[in-house]
Design a protein around this motif. Structure first.
Motif, PDB file in Angstrom:
ATOM      1  N   MET A   1       0.477  -1.556  -0.230  1.00 55.21           N
ATOM      2  CA  MET A   1      -0.258  -0.254  -0.234  1.00 55.21           C
ATOM      3  C   MET A   1       0.944   1.397   0.178  1.00 55.21           C
ATOM      4  O   MET A   1       2.303   1.032   0.754  1.00 55.21           O
ATOM      5  N   ALA A   2       0.745   2.639  -0.755  1.00 59.75           N
ATOM      6  CA  ALA A   2       1.094   3.286  -0.573  1.00 59.75           C
ATOM      7  C   ALA A   2       0.978   4.224   0.513  1.00 59.75           C
ATOM      8  O   ALA A   2      -0.559   4.025   0.719  1.00 59.75           O
ATOM      9  N   ASP A   3       1.582   4.669   0.905  1.00 56.33           N
ATOM     10  CA  ASP A   3       1.814   5.250   2.482  1.00 56.33           C
ATOM     11  C   ASP A   3       1.854   6.777   2.244  1.00 56.33           C
ATOM     12  O   ASP A   3       2.953   6.911   1.903  1.00 56.33           O
ATOM     13  N   VAL A   4       1.682   7.664   2.712  1.00 59.24           N
ATOM     14  CA  VAL A   4       1.945   8.967   2.827  1.00 59.24           C
ATOM     15  C   VAL A   4       1.146  10.018   3.891  1.00 59.24           C
ATOM     16  O   VAL A   4       1.224   9.494   5.169  1.00 59.24           O
ATOM     17  N   THR A   5       2.728  10.230   4.259  1.00 57.14           N
ATOM     18  CA  THR A   5       2.715  11.041   5.902  1.00 57.14           C
ATOM     19  C   THR A   5       0.834  12.133   5.847  1.00 57.14           C
ATOM     20  O   THR A   5       0.770  12.616   4.447  1.00 57.14           O
ATOM     21  N   PRO A   6       0.906  12.093   6.867  1.00 52.10           N
ATOM     22  CA  PRO A   6      -0.615  13.264   6.583  1.00 52.10           C
ATOM     23  C   PRO A   6      -0.202  14.208   5.678  1.00 52.10           C
ATOM     24  O   PRO A   6       0.356  15.179   6.226  1.00 52.10           O
ATOM     25  N   ASN A   7      -1.579  14.628   5.168  1.00 51.22           N
ATOM     26  CA  ASN A   7      -1.597  15.879   4.552  1.00 51.22           C
ATOM     27  C   ASN A   7      -2.272  16.958   4.854  1.00 51.22           C
ATOM     28  O   ASN A   7      -1.853  17.519   4.864  1.00 51.22           O
ATOM     29  N   PHE A   8      -2.660  17.526   5.754  1.00 52.63           N
ATOM     30  CA  PHE A   8      -3.200  18.072   6.426  1.00 52.63           C
ATOM     31  C   PHE A   8      -4.028  17.939   7.717  1.00 52.63           C
ATOM     32  O   PHE A   8      -4.836  17.012   7.954  1.00 52.63           O
ATOM     33  N   GLU A   9      -3.837  19.222   8.462  1.00 49.24           N
ATOM     34  CA  GLU A   9      -4.691  18.917   9.839  1.00 49.24           C
ATOM     35  C   GLU A   9      -6.171  19.426   9.749  1.00 49.24           C
ATOM     36  O   GLU A   9      -6.070  20.894   9.135  1.00 49.24           O
ATOM     37  N   LEU A  10      -6.545  18.897  10.363  1.00 51.80           N
ATOM     38  CA  LEU A  10      -8.231  19.454  10.396  1.00 51.80           C
ATOM     39  C   LEU A  10      -9.111  19.501  11.145  1.00 51.80           C
ATOM     40  O   LEU A  10      -8.759  17.730  12.019  1.00 51.80           O
ATOM     41  N   ASN A  11      -9.550  20.571  11.653  1.00 52.23           N
ATOM     42  CA  ASN A  11     -10.402  19.639  12.999  1.00 52.23           C
ATOM     43  C   ASN A  11      -9.008  19.412  13.807  1.00 52.23           C
ATOM     44  O   ASN A  11      -8.207  20.432  14.059  1.00 52.23           O
ATOM     45  N   ARG A  18      -4.804   7.728   0.957  1.00 54.10           N
ATOM     46  CA  ARG A  18      -3.816   6.644   0.782  1.00 54.10           C
ATOM     47  C   ARG A  18      -4.394   6.018  -0.597  1.00 54.10           C
ATOM     48  O   ARG A  18      -5.540   6.379  -0.651  1.00 54.10           O
ATOM     49  N   LEU A  19      -3.190   5.534  -0.895  1.00 54.56           N
ATOM     50  CA  LEU A  19      -3.738   4.499  -2.256  1.00 54.56           C
ATOM     51  C   LEU A  19      -3.406   3.282  -1.861  1.00 54.56           C
ATOM     52  O   LEU A  19      -2.159   2.909  -1.620  1.00 54.56           O
ATOM     53  N   PRO A  20      -4.650   2.326  -1.600  1.00 54.49           N
ATOM     54  CA  PRO A  20      -4.318   1.089  -1.098  1.00 54.49           C
ATOM     55  C   PRO A  20      -3.263  -0.092  -2.636  1.00 54.49           C
ATOM     56  O   PRO A  20      -2.895  -0.728  -2.204  1.00 54.49           O
ATOM     57  N   ARG A  21      -3.805   0.081  -3.350  1.00 53.17           N
ATOM     58  CA  ARG A  21      -3.339  -0.498  -4.636  1.00 53.17           C
ATOM     59  C   ARG A  21      -1.860  -0.354  -5.281  1.00 53.17           C
ATOM     60  O   ARG A  21      -0.833  -0.648  -5.231  1.00 53.17           O
ATOM     61  N   LYS A  28       0.925  13.459  -4.698  1.00 52.14           N
ATOM     62  CA  LYS A  28       1.086  14.722  -3.482  1.00 52.14           C
ATOM     63  C   LYS A  28      -0.177  16.428  -4.034  1.00 52.14           C
ATOM     64  O   LYS A  28      -0.833  16.959  -3.633  1.00 52.14           O
ATOM     65  N   LYS A  29      -0.319  15.314  -5.922  1.00 49.13           N
ATOM     66  CA  LYS A  29      -1.214  16.941  -6.493  1.00 49.13           C
ATOM     67  C   LYS A  29      -2.652  16.595  -5.528  1.00 49.13           C
ATOM     68  O   LYS A  29      -3.639  17.725  -5.261  1.00 49.13           O
ATOM     69  N   ILE A  30      -3.734  15.387  -5.143  1.00 47.57           N
ATOM     70  CA  ILE A  30      -4.051  15.315  -4.287  1.00 47.57           C
ATOM     71  C   ILE A  30      -4.526  15.749  -2.999  1.00 47.57           C
ATOM     72  O   ILE A  30      -5.543  16.940  -2.788  1.00 47.57           O
TER      73      ILE A  30
ATOM     74  N   GLY B 450      -6.290  12.290  -9.749  1.00 46.64           N
ATOM     75  CA  GLY B 450      -5.706  13.531  -9.305  1.00 46.64           C
ATOM     76  C   GLY B 450      -6.247  14.291 -10.992  1.00 46.64           C
ATOM     77  O   GLY B 450      -6.462  15.771 -10.718  1.00 46.64           O
ATOM     78  N   GLU B 451      -6.190  14.083 -11.404  1.00 48.77           N
ATOM     79  CA  GLU B 451      -6.942  15.020 -12.770  1.00 48.77           C
ATOM     80  C   GLU B 451      -8.404  15.599 -12.925  1.00 48.77           C
ATOM     81  O   GLU B 451      -7.931  16.064 -13.087  1.00 48.77           O
ATOM     82  N   LEU B 452      -9.243  14.353 -11.704  1.00 50.24           N
ATOM     83  CA  LEU B 452     -10.873  14.662 -11.779  1.00 50.24           C
ATOM     84  C   LEU B 452     -10.856  15.950 -10.434  1.00 50.24           C
ATOM     85  O   LEU B 452     -11.038  17.063 -11.136  1.00 50.24           O
ATOM     86  N   LEU B 453     -10.515  16.023  -8.955  1.00 51.19           N
ATOM     87  CA  LEU B 453     -10.335  16.466  -8.501  1.00 51.19           C
ATOM     88  C   LEU B 453      -9.102  17.828  -8.651  1.00 51.19           C
ATOM     89  O   LEU B 453      -9.979  19.381  -8.652  1.00 51.19           O
ATOM     90  N   GLY B 454      -8.300  17.737  -9.324  1.00 51.28           N
ATOM     91  CA  GLY B 454      -7.637  19.392 -10.454  1.00 51.28           C
ATOM     92  C   GLY B 454      -8.551  19.673 -11.067  1.00 51.28           C
ATOM     93  O   GLY B 454      -7.927  21.431 -11.306  1.00 51.28           O
TER      94      GLY B 454
END
Lengths: 84, 479
Positions: A1-11, A18-21, A28-30, B450-454
């Protein structure tokens, strides 16, 4: 599973995407999108006037044909009725 | 009655103001905090409230004195807001060392005990003797819960004055005396009321017990459909500054002057614009009445609470007023004579307009990409129709995150089928749930996320290349 550090703090939580597959996918774009577009989720403030946020959006997106107006000071002034 | 310390001039805090506060720290003596704007409901555990991670620490670190100004449990009606706010409000006041606190002499909750609803607006209370008694009870209750000296804020009403009602200033005075509390005099509010055909500022001030005025609010507004709105969108009009200067000569106990500006207008006014407002407040503050001088002490009025109350010939009690006006404000159909009278008041339409844009604003904040997708694919008119149908059947939520989740449920029930709606809506709901309750959700995309949300973030329709992806969104407590 692609793991990512927490990308933002909310509340009081760190929201993680994360992208499981597909480990090769660039998330990063998302993360950047979600961090920058999410608005205030709390209670409305002290005001008895026009909430301008909807006008921002309709000035930003002007037609279902996809024509785009990027928001700028003129658009806000127009939304407020200034200079009319 | 408490006497507040003389703090100086200040601004209502919003996160986008921080760069200004850092570069103009010496210009600002006070930060007024609206705590609920920094809160979120915390799902589970009785759905308590939490403050955004790090917010209290950031606020505490500012050198200015903090004043807590509550916006979630107004005290003008029979019912306070959600009582689960009280412990966090009390904690915030203590943590920030707020010398006094304040709430609005309005109401925003109506309905029965079993089915209360939030009206999404600070509505005017019933201005009769019975209304005074209800409001004073609410003030005493909240003041007790918060454990700090308490002031009531003078409100705006877009409705016409009613013949059986007390004058606006008379009502405020009676509540302040009955509850023995301070008054937060919003100068722009009372000027707005005069512009819209209610009591004149001069008459209003003559009614007030001026020794009870602890704080002034100043702001600017805008015109809409023939009404002047308390929009907090501009600099302070000269007329409002002039009134404030006169008020300050007669109010020996004023401890703070606060400029209010909604966060959406901060960038447009800019550092220079905000600096000019702060400098104008400093000029007012420097000329204020010194409390130790005795040549301009206000006349202390006889206690209104001791007067024989005028009977209300209409028999409209405060609860009926609140339930009727609250329901009408959020677009419900209400029958009866009072409803007919209020429907005939053009000010009600203004209130409904403002409730609608506030609700649309909450959706914009919480489901931004979904709303953009709908606007791009369906057009503004159709999206407005969908929102209006949602508003008709669902009362507003106090918090934008909850309003977004409720609208998401509604969209699912409508089975709308614009391309990509399911993907984008599921993603944004998953983010909200992760933030509110820490839920982990797997969202299936039928396009490159990424394309969709972007594309939507840039305000354009996405291309429709088909892919299959799963994203997992989760929230972990850090506070």
């Amino acid at each position: 599973m692609a793991d990512v550090t927490p990308n933002f703090e909310l509340n009081n939580r760190a929201v993680t995407v994360r992208l499981p597959r597909d480990a090769a996918y660039d998330l990063k774009k998302i993360q950047t999108i979600q961090r920058t577009i999410l608005g205030q989720l709390g209670h409305l403030g002290c005001c008895s006037g026009f909430d301008i946020r909807w006008d921002y959006e309709t000035e930003f997106i002007v037609s279902k044909a996809g024509k785009v107006n990027h928001l700028g000071p003129q658009a806000v002034d127009k939304a407020l009725g200034a200079g009319a | 009655m408490a006497t507040p310390p003389a703090l100086g001039i200040g601004l209502t805090y919003h996160p986008p103001l921080e760069p200004f506060l850092e570069s103009h720290s010496d210009l600002v003596d006070v930060l007024e905090i609206e705590p609920q704007t920094l809160w979120m409901p915390a799902a589970g555990d009785g759905k308590r409230f939490t403050t955004a991670a790090g917010a209290m620490e950031r606020l505490a670190a500012f050198p200015q004195t903090k004043l807590v100004h509550s916006v979630g449990t107004p005290v003008g009606g029979s019912r306070l807001g959600d009582s689960r706010q009280f412990p966090l409000l009390r904690e915030t006041i203590a943590r920030l060392g707020s010398p006094w606190c304040s709430e609005h002499l309005s109401f925003s909750v109506a309905g029965s005990r079993d089915e209360p609803f939030f009206a999404s607006f600070m509505l005017p209370p019933r201005q009769t003797q019975a209304g005074v008694e209800r409001a004073a009870t609410s003030v005493k209750q909240l003041s007790h819960e918060l454990g700090a000296p308490f002031a009531i804020e003078t409100g705006v009403s877009y409705l016409r004055p009613r013949p059986e009602e007390m004058r606006d200033g008379e009502f405020v005075a009676a509540v302040a005396e009955a509850a023995d509390c301070g008054v937060l005099l919003d100068v722009h509010n009372i000027w707005t009321n005069e512009q819209n055909g209610r009591q004149s500022v001069r008459s209003y001030l003559a009614d007030l017990p001026l020794e009870r005025v602890w704080e002034l609010h100043l702001a600017g507004g805008q015109e809409h459909a023939g009404y002047w709105l308390d929009a907090h969108s501009e600099g302070i009009p000269e007329a409002v500054l002039s009134i404030a200067a006169k008020v300050l000569r007669r109010t020996p106990n004023v401890g703070a002057l606060i400029f209010e500006l909604m966060p959406e207008h901060i960038a447009r006014l800019g550092d220079d614009g905000i600096r000019r407002q702060a400098e104008a407040l400093h000029r007012l503050w420097d000329t204020r009445h010194r409390r130790r001088t005795n040549n301009a002490a206000p006349r202390v009025k006889p206690a209104l609470a001791d007067r024989t109350p005028e009977p209300d010939p209409t028999g409209i009690d405060p609860r009926s007023w609140e339930d009727t006006l609250g329901a009408l404000a959020i677009g419900r159909d209400v029958e009866g004579r009072l409803a007919e009278e209020l429907e005939a008041d053009p000010g009600l339409e203004i209130v409904r307009d403002l409730v609608s844009v506030a609700r649309a604003g909450m959706l914009t904040a919480s489901l931004k990409l979904t709303m953009r997708l709908l606007l791009l694919q369906l057009g503004e008119q159709r999206v407005r129709e969908i929102m209006e149908a949602f508003w008709k059947q669902t009362a507003p939520e106090p918090f934008a995150g909850d309003e977004g989740l409720a609208f998401a449920d509604y969209l699912h029930s409508r089975e709308l089928a614009p391309p990509h709606l399911e993907d984008v809506l599921s993603f944004e709901v998953a983010v909200l749930r992760a933030a509110i309750s820490g839920e982990t959700t797997r969202v299936h995309f039928h396009a490159d996320p990424g394309e969709l949300l972007g594309a939507l973030a840039e305000g354009r329709l996405p291309t429709s290349t088909r892919h299959e992806y799963d994203l997992e969104i989760s929230g972990k407590s850090v506070g």
